[in-house]
Design an enzyme around this catalytic site. Structure first.
Site, PDB file in Angstrom:
ATOM      1  CG  ASN A 244      -1.888   1.177   1.358  1.00 17.95           C
ATOM      2  OD1 ASN A 244      -1.772   1.994   0.583  1.00 17.95           O
ATOM      3  ND2 ASN A 244      -2.389   1.147   2.648  1.00 17.95           N
ATOM      4  CD1 TRP A 245       3.584   1.415  -2.978  1.00 21.34           C
ATOM      5  CD2 TRP A 245       3.433   2.402  -4.691  1.00 21.34           C
ATOM      6  NE1 TRP A 245       4.351   0.790  -3.993  1.00 21.34           N
ATOM      7  CE2 TRP A 245       4.193   1.133  -5.013  1.00 21.34           C
ATOM      8  CE3 TRP A 245       2.933   3.232  -5.996  1.00 21.34           C
ATOM      9  CZ2 TRP A 245       4.697   1.161  -6.139  1.00 21.34           C
ATOM     10  CZ3 TRP A 245       3.633   2.880  -6.958  1.00 21.34           C
ATOM     11  CH2 TRP A 245       4.407   1.810  -7.511  1.00 21.34           C
ATOM     12  CE  LYS A 246       0.075   2.869   4.786  1.00 20.93           C
ATOM     13  NZ  LYS A 246      -0.016   3.019   6.495  1.00 20.93           N
TER      14      LYS A 246
ATOM     15  CG  HIS B 191      -5.601   1.348   5.537  1.00 18.06           C
ATOM     16  ND1 HIS B 191      -5.048   2.418   6.217  1.00 18.06           N
ATOM     17  CD2 HIS B 191      -4.574   0.654   5.179  1.00 18.06           C
ATOM     18  CE1 HIS B 191      -3.753   2.164   6.653  1.00 18.06           C
ATOM     19  NE2 HIS B 191      -3.459   1.157   5.902  1.00 18.06           N
TER      20      HIS B 191
ATOM     21  CD  GLU C 277      -2.853   5.216   6.988  1.00 17.03           C
ATOM     22  OE1 GLU C 277      -2.760   5.237   5.650  1.00 17.03           O
ATOM     23  OE2 GLU C 277      -1.776   4.594   7.641  1.00 17.03           O
TER      24      GLU C 277
ATOM     25  CD  GLU D 246      -3.310  -3.137   7.480  1.00 14.87           C
ATOM     26  OE1 GLU D 246      -2.069  -3.407   7.128  1.00 14.87           O
ATOM     27  OE2 GLU D 246      -3.912  -2.163   7.045  1.00 14.87           O
TER      28      GLU D 246
ATOM     29  N   GLY E  47       2.728   1.823  10.737  1.00  9.35           N
ATOM     30  CA  GLY E  47       3.314   3.217  10.679  1.00  9.35           C
ATOM     31  C   GLY E  47       4.022   3.473  12.000  1.00  9.35           C
TER      32      GLY E  47
ATOM     33  CB  SER F 215       5.484  -1.820  11.991  1.00 13.58           C
ATOM     34  OG  SER F 215       5.096  -0.681  12.373  1.00 13.58           O
TER      35      SER F 215
ATOM     36  N   GLY G  43       2.941  -1.259   4.284  1.00  7.54           N
ATOM     37  CA  GLY G  43       2.817   0.085   3.794  1.00  7.54           C
ATOM     38  C   GLY G  43       4.212   0.892   3.492  1.00  7.54           C
ATOM     39  N   GLY G  44       4.520   1.564   4.519  1.00  6.11           N
ATOM     40  CA  GLY G  44       6.067   2.352   4.400  1.00  6.11           C
ATOM     41  C   GLY G  44       6.930   1.349   3.412  1.00  6.11           C
TER      42      GLY G  44
HETATM   43  P1  PGA Z   1       2.981   0.086   7.442  1.00  5.35           P
HETATM   44  O1  PGA Z   1       1.551   0.335   7.141  1.00  5.35           O
HETATM   45  O2  PGA Z   1       3.473  -1.128   6.972  1.00  5.35           O
HETATM   46  O3  PGA Z   1       3.740   1.392   7.140  1.00  5.35           O
HETATM   47  O4  PGA Z   1       2.775   0.134   9.079  1.00  5.35           O
HETATM   48  C1  PGA Z   1       0.624  -0.744   7.041  1.00  5.35           C
HETATM   49  C2  PGA Z   1      -0.514  -0.181   6.390  1.00  5.35           C
HETATM   50  O5  PGA Z   1      -0.942   0.610   6.582  1.00  5.35           O
HETATM   51  O6  PGA Z   1      -1.366  -1.063   5.490  1.00  5.35           O
END
Ligand code: PGA
Length: 247
Positions: free
Chosen positions: A7-9, A93, A95, A164, A170, A206, A227-228
């Protein structure tokens, strides 16, 4: 088979997204044990799709509307994503839930809309730090699952769940792999009340090159939502190389 989803957000600019997609296409080779997919930002979706379409990397939407078409300024229909080549869509998600106020009801509408549009919903669920401190992890997840899945007709469509924990996303504080495995085992039991047949459940929060193996080595954990680390070429490639070592 394990799912490796990135997930590149909103981490990358348009040019950075295109560059990363080009690099991945050149470096990621197809593997029967892994199902890769990238979730780029909506604005770069079609350009990334053009680069990935003949590769082993699938593509999904980060955010879809809970409506088919109509007067919804700024939203993007799951049907439009389907037209543009999407296979998956992230739904619920953390966020979206916590920053943009999406409710369990919104999540349900979006799941139904994705099924209609023939996108595979990747339904994200997770407890907050507060839930956890109050021993309410199961309560929170139960509620999210019930609202998402009760009386849902999949009509032959697939569905994926991502566990998650909000506090792990994050934060650099991943959930212990044993704990993630326990929760995911429990999630699978819960899901079986609503849906017959196996539903893959991924872990997210993470995930890094250093810890990815400790998750996917558990039989119940069907993959990872990253994510990151998925938005950085070196980290993502290192994750893939770690995974291949495990075979
Ligand atoms: P993260 O994000 O790997 O940066 O913790 C995971 C996600 O939001 O799917």
């Amino acid at each position: 088979m394990k799912y490796i989803f990135g997930n590149w957000k909103m981490y990358l600019t348009v040019e950075q997204s295109i560059k990363l997609a080009q690099e991945l296409v050149q470096s990621v080779s197809s593997h029967q044990d892994f199902q890769y997919a990238i979730f780029p930002n909506t604005l770069v979706f079609s350009r990334v799709y053009e680069l990935l379409k003949d590769s082993s990397i699938g593509i999904g939407a980060q955010h879809v509307a809970g409506f088919p078409m109509g007067a919804y300024t700024g939203e993007t229909s799951p049907f439009m994503f389907k037209e543009m080549g999407a296979q998956y869509a992230l739904i619920g998600h953390s966020e979206r839930r916590h920053i943009f106020g999406e409710t369990n009801e919104d999540v349900r509408k979006k799941i139904e809309m994705c099924i209609e549009a023939k996108l595979v919903p990747v339904v994200c669920i997770g407890e907050t730090q507060e839930d956890r401190a109050q021993n309410k992890t199961q309560y929170r997840l139960k509620k999210q699952l019930m609202k998402a899945l009760e009386n849902l007709s999949l009509n032959g469509s697939r569905l994926v769940i991502a566990y998650e924990p909000v506090w792990a996303i994050g934060s650099g504080m991943p959930c212990l792999p044993e704990d993630a495995d326990d929760v995911i085992g429990w999630i699978k039991q819960e899901v079986s009340q609503y849906i017959h047949g196996p539903i893959p459940v991924l872990y997210g929060g993470s995930v890094s090159p250093e810890n990815v193996l400790s998750y996917v080595s558990h039989a119940d954990i069907d993959g990872v939502l990253i994510g990151g680390a998925s938005a950085k070429f070196d980290a993502f490639m290192e994750i893939i190389s770690q995974l291949k070592k495990s075979l």
